[in-house]
Design a protein around this motif. Sequence first.
Motif: not given
Length: 807
Positions: A250-252, A269-275
């Motif tokens: 699930p992470d990138y 994933r939390s960082y992608l969510n902030t974007l």
Amino acid sequence: MMKLSVKINFILLPVMLIIFSIGGIFSYNSQKAQILSSLSDKIKYELKYISEDLNEAIHEFNLLSKIFLSSPSTQSYLNSIRFGNNNHYANQNLTRGIRQIELRHGYITSFGLIDANKQELFLYDVLNPFSSIEVSKSLNTHLSYINKSIQTQGVTQINPVTYEHRTTADGFDELTLIRTFSPDQPISITSFSQGHTIYTAIITIRLKHKGAYLRVLQTVFDDNVKLSLLSSGSSQTMEGETELTMLPKPDYGYQLVSELWSIMILLPRSYLNTLYRPHQILFFSIVLSVTLFSFFFLKGLIVKSIITPVVRLTKQVESTEIGGKINIERAQANDEVAVLSNKYLDLIMELDDLVKHDHLTGLINRNQFNKALKYLIKDGIEHHKKIAVLYFDLDNFKHVNDRFGHYIGDELLKAFSVRVNEYLAYRAEGFNINNNVIFARMSGDEFTIILPDITDIKEVEIVTKNLISLFDDGFKLDEMVFDIGISIGAAIFPNDAIDVPSILKKADIAMYSAKRFRQSYVQFYTSKLSYQIERQGRITESLKTALRRNEFYLVYMPIYDCSTGLVDGCEVLLRVSSKDLAAYGPEEFIPVAEQSGLIKGIDYWVIESAIKQLSIWRKQLDFVGVFAINFSSWELKNPDFVDKVASLLAFYDVPAHCIELEITETCFVPDDHRSIAMLSKLHNLGVRLSLDDFGTGFTAFSQLIDYPLDTLKVDRMFINAIDSGESEDKPLVDIIVEIAKLYNLNVVAEGIETKAQLTHVRDLGCHQAQGFLLSKPLTKNDFVALWTSEKQVIESPLTGIECGQTE
């Protein structure tokens, strides 16, 4: 009658259709694709940068290895081996040369040399001075390649270098260079023949830039970005082909794989969510606009069908206070609002009970206790009544929790509450105590009792003594007997205080005073107790200041060898230069430090200062004695203590066997497996362990086999009995010494103050002795003078101990 859920379905269906229709036309996925494309480019750039920097580290490592292996110190050492003249000077010169090597990307942890027959010639290991060269798979492969490549005739062109990367168990990245060379030719020449004398160097460095890489990534991306540097194997080339692959969800992230390592950058994933969030906000803004538009259209229907019943319930809820009167009436209808109202009423009733009572024991809790006490104090002021407040907790309860688990602890608290309640219910009236006795659980294993309408203090004394007597034989639970008692502190209204906080505080002070005095004891509050608490507070603040200002120093109590009469080492003792603490003394401020937790900082200061001083004396004075260092029982439960000691020994380059850590016997609890495990870890470091004040605690002789001990120190209480004239006490020293011999323990007699005591312990076979007859604790300079003078002594009889006496 149509159910409310059916009505809501008909009302919300048009709105949901509008929201989903608008949401379907929004290009949210295309925005995500653009964001991910930009992230991908950044990650690939950072992977390329890290890979290039690591390759630069290999180039630097390769170049410095060539320079060092060609250096005079290396050639001199190899020549001394080849011509049979291996000497200590060449070894030292080579070691000094290794220590002077500086690398931008790391530092050398080991340097080894082997000959063509894999025979170890030299090893310098920073982390483990006693290790030997490990013939790894990479080394075997390298040597096999060399042996096969060198022909019996002619000259062979070979690749003499193999590189290996690995990650240690504690997370460090190490790079190993294996280079085969011949001192018969320049190291840059890679042509070898059968007649050349060849050696193989195995050099390991620890890379130090991984943290810098991570900080850069955190700046570029996010603090939660993950960087992994994993080993891929070994290689004979410094730069090979690399493969870039994308990591699974699930992470990138991406992974760059080379012949030596695999570099991975992973974005959570939390960082992608902030974007994604700004675009999500835009999406929800559109949805909100549509929702508001639809709201006005549906408002009339919803108010009539839903809002009016809900408003009615809301007004009832707002008039309700948890812990007070409940004004909600049960609804008689059968729709969802009525069910909600009744369920809410049930929940309020349950919460009301939880607010007033302790969930474990069913007793009233601290909040209700304070309310009850406040009411009784008000009544006492109006009608001139006396009230007794008893504050108590369970002695040894923490030991039960630690040893048997919290489930048993909870069961014990419930059974304890039942027993005390039974006593209060069936016995209080017999002692003329009003039936309105209040029993509450404050927190943990702390409880309180209010005895209202007291006419005579003796009535309180009788109740407290009877409460204590309930646990004279311990506490039996599920066929197990626990050594549980209670310590009680009592405060009287209005004699001691006239408000709730003050009377509780003074009862609490009295209770802790009772615990310090002895277990299962009652203590009535006096003004002297407040003074003691204030004094303890002043000591605590002085300790904090002394730690902050480094107002401590060490003195050294010489320990003498009973057979030679010479100093064998010393016991390190703590002293203070703080004027505030000097007014109290160690016997008073050390217990306060243990109670407040400050002892951990003091322990670390003493241990580090002692190891640092020992390191200096070993280098400057050729000191070969052992430092005995006391540490507190706190460290037996400190998971970082062993690593701290190990790091200090490595940092100051002190052999572990030169340190003896002393723990007082009274710190042990029988069958305390956690303490035994901690001592075993310390012993595995090579540190010596000593049991101090033996005979004053409750360690059985049979339990000595469980403890990984090296030394047993006989308490001065038994030594003093030698001169007391009480002959029946003397065999205790004899027995302790004989038992210690059976367990192969070194025996130290403490507190030697007379010649008769010294003669007696020497004849018994004690190995070492210390005490004021021999020497008082010495300052650093005085101990250096003593050690320097004794170095001049070639041979000394036992009576030479008397030369060490100090008035």
